[in-house]
Design a protein around this motif. Structure first.
Motif, PDB file in Angstrom:
ATOM      1  N   ASP A 195       2.120  21.092  -0.641  1.00  0.00           N
ATOM      2  CA  ASP A 195       2.677  20.631  -1.908  1.00  0.00           C
ATOM      3  C   ASP A 195       2.757  19.100  -1.995  1.00  0.00           C
ATOM      4  O   ASP A 195       3.050  18.557  -3.058  1.00  0.00           O
ATOM      5  CB  ASP A 195       4.083  21.206  -2.112  1.00  0.00           C
ATOM      6  N   ASP A 196       2.520  18.436  -0.878  1.00  0.00           N
ATOM      7  CA  ASP A 196       2.608  16.976  -0.876  1.00  0.00           C
ATOM      8  C   ASP A 196       1.360  16.364  -1.509  1.00  0.00           C
ATOM      9  O   ASP A 196       0.267  16.939  -1.442  1.00  0.00           O
ATOM     10  CB  ASP A 196       2.769  16.455   0.557  1.00  0.00           C
ATOM     11  N   PRO A 256       0.815  -1.227   0.000  1.00  0.00           N
ATOM     12  CA  PRO A 256       0.000   0.000   0.000  1.00  0.00           C
ATOM     13  C   PRO A 256       0.844   1.270   0.000  1.00  0.00           C
ATOM     14  O   PRO A 256       1.998   1.285   0.456  1.00  0.00           O
ATOM     15  CB  PRO A 256      -0.801  -0.105   1.301  1.00  0.00           C
ATOM     16  N   GLY A 257       0.240   2.337  -0.482  1.00  0.00           N
ATOM     17  CA  GLY A 257       0.842   3.660  -0.369  1.00  0.00           C
ATOM     18  C   GLY A 257       0.390   4.331   0.918  1.00  0.00           C
ATOM     19  O   GLY A 257      -0.110   3.680   1.846  1.00  0.00           O
ATOM     20  N   TYR A 258       0.538   5.656   0.986  1.00  0.00           N
ATOM     21  CA  TYR A 258       0.124   6.399   2.180  1.00  0.00           C
ATOM     22  C   TYR A 258      -0.297   7.809   1.771  1.00  0.00           C
ATOM     23  O   TYR A 258       0.067   8.298   0.693  1.00  0.00           O
ATOM     24  CB  TYR A 258       1.235   6.427   3.229  1.00  0.00           C
TER      25      TYR A 258
END
Length: 422
Positions: free
Chosen positions: A274-275, A264-266
């Motif tokens: 900016d994230d 998985p990502g987060y």
């Protein structure tokens, strides 16, 4: 199929964390050199009590903490008297081992019978690097719910060394953390797992207690992940014992044999406008032997500046399953998995009767070790290992047997007297 090398490069770019000095890393860059390599001579048992001196400051105790003393050396070698030797140890009449083995210590054993087929400095003490994750997995797989969902933390992401890419706020099942730990050697996964076991110190204590129960008396974990730390130690013999125990857990055997899974990502950091969300990605097994060696069952790689290359793996051929361990190896003249392949071929070519000792639980080890040492039973086939037998347990069995015999005699005598009355 994504290769381990491409995966490592992608994860480094993703996390911004490359291997740090003294950090546990599964696949370090190959060093090009023209200097001929000679396997270190261990005939005089230079590592009988402690690993070689460290090359950096990773093992300096924290301020106020004592320097660990060397682990005690058993009066009789665990596994049999022959395993007290420190050079190359082979069965009588066996051919010489293949060339190109740079590992300072190594061992080949039978996963099922526990027979030790051949070894070099089997009880010499060296650093495990990420192969100690085998011990962490054996503890965690028995203690944690694989379906439980945990949230990644910044502390997980900040851990030194190889990282699978856990991010703050990410949601991960323990199964996914186990995959990251075993397949991709994620130190961030080790941290997330250790947090559930009470933190690093509590987890290390659990790991060391489990090693003692298995009679792995050369082993002392200092960190859950294999990052070098004060007092870290294992041996080629112990690593075989730890791996055999872990292989008794079906999920561990499945994970080391898994080639690729999705991780998985987060989410984006809400404090950083900016994230952006970090998508998931596939992770691949970092053990090249799994892909290159016919019959490979899987294994675990490791590397630190102090430990150098470490490796443990198993393979199957004609119904026979063998384990090979390498400690303090180099990538020259052969990569660790290639050295392991040569030693596995050597072991499979030996007859089934070949043996120079045994892992705890077999008949040979029971008759060849110090009788004051309680031998662990062979690993069970389920998710839990059998508890170690104790002297009190044996005394109780004897007492019950004697008591049972006396009771039978009393009943027989009573029956005879009753027959006389009739």
């Amino acid at each position: 199929m994504i290769t381990a090398a491409l995966l490592a490069a992608g994860l480094t770019a993703l996390t911004g964390l490359g291997p740090q000095p003294g950090s546990a890393s599964a696949q370090p860059p190959t060093t090009v050199t023209t200097t001929p390599f000679t396997t270190p001579n261990t005939d005089n048992c230079p590592q009988k009590t402690s690993p070689p001196p460290p090359v950096d400051t990773s093992e300096v105790p924290a301020p106020g903490q004592p320097t660990p003393t060397p682990l005690a050396v058993p009066d009789e070698p665990i596994g049999g008297t022959k395993l007290g030797g420190c050079g190359v140890l082979l069965p009588k009449g066996a051919p010489q081992v293949p060339e190109g083995i740079s590992a300072t210590a190594w061992m080949v054993s039978d996963l099922d019978t526990g027979a030790v087929l051949a070894a070099k400095d089997p009880h010499g003490r060296y650093r495990p690097a990420s192969t100690i994750k085998v011990l962490l997995a054996a503890v965690a797989l028995r203690a944690l719910d694989k379906n439980k969902v945990v949230t990644g933390t910044q502390e997980d992401a900040n851990v030194d060394g190889t990282a699978v890419g856990i991010g703050p706020g990410g949601k991960y099942t323990n199964l996914q953390l186990f995959q990251a730990l075993i397949m991709a050697s994620g130190n961030d996964a080790a941290h997330a797992i250790a947090a559930q076991l009470g933190g690093d110190a509590a987890t290390v204590a659990k790991m060391n207690d489990h090693a003692k129960r298995l009679q792995a008396f050369d082993t002392r974990a200092a960190t859950p992940s294999g990052l070098d730390g004060p007092g870290m130690s294992t041996s080629a013999y112990d690593l075989s014992v730890l791996f055999r125990d872990a292989m008794s857990i079906p999920l561990f055997a499945e994970l080391i044999h898994t080639e690729e899974v999705d991780f998985p990502g987060y989410p984006a950091d809400p404090r950083n406008p900016d994230d952006k969300d970090h998508p998931g990605y596939p992770i691949a097994n970092d053990n090249h032997l799994l892909f290159e060696y016919p019959g490979a069952l899987g294994g675990k790689t490791g590397f630190t500046d102090d430990a150098r290359q470490t490796f443990v793996a198993a393979a199957q051929r004609d119904g026979r399953r063998l384990v090979v361990t390498l400690l303090q190896a180099e990538v020259r003249p052969l990569r660790p998995w290639e050295q392991a392949a040569k030693l596995l071929d050597y072991g499979f070519a030996l007859p089934d009767s070949a043996s120079i000792g045994a892992l705890p639980g077999s008949e040979e080890s029971a008759t060849s070790t110090d009788p004051s040492v309680a031998l662990a039973n062979p690993p069970m086939s389920g998710d839990t290992a059998a508890p170690a037998r104790t002297r009190d347990h044996d005394n109780l069995r004897i007492t019950l047997m004697v008591g049972g015999i006396i009771l039978v005699l009393v009943l027989l005598d009573g029956a005879r007297r009753l027959n006389r009355r009739h």
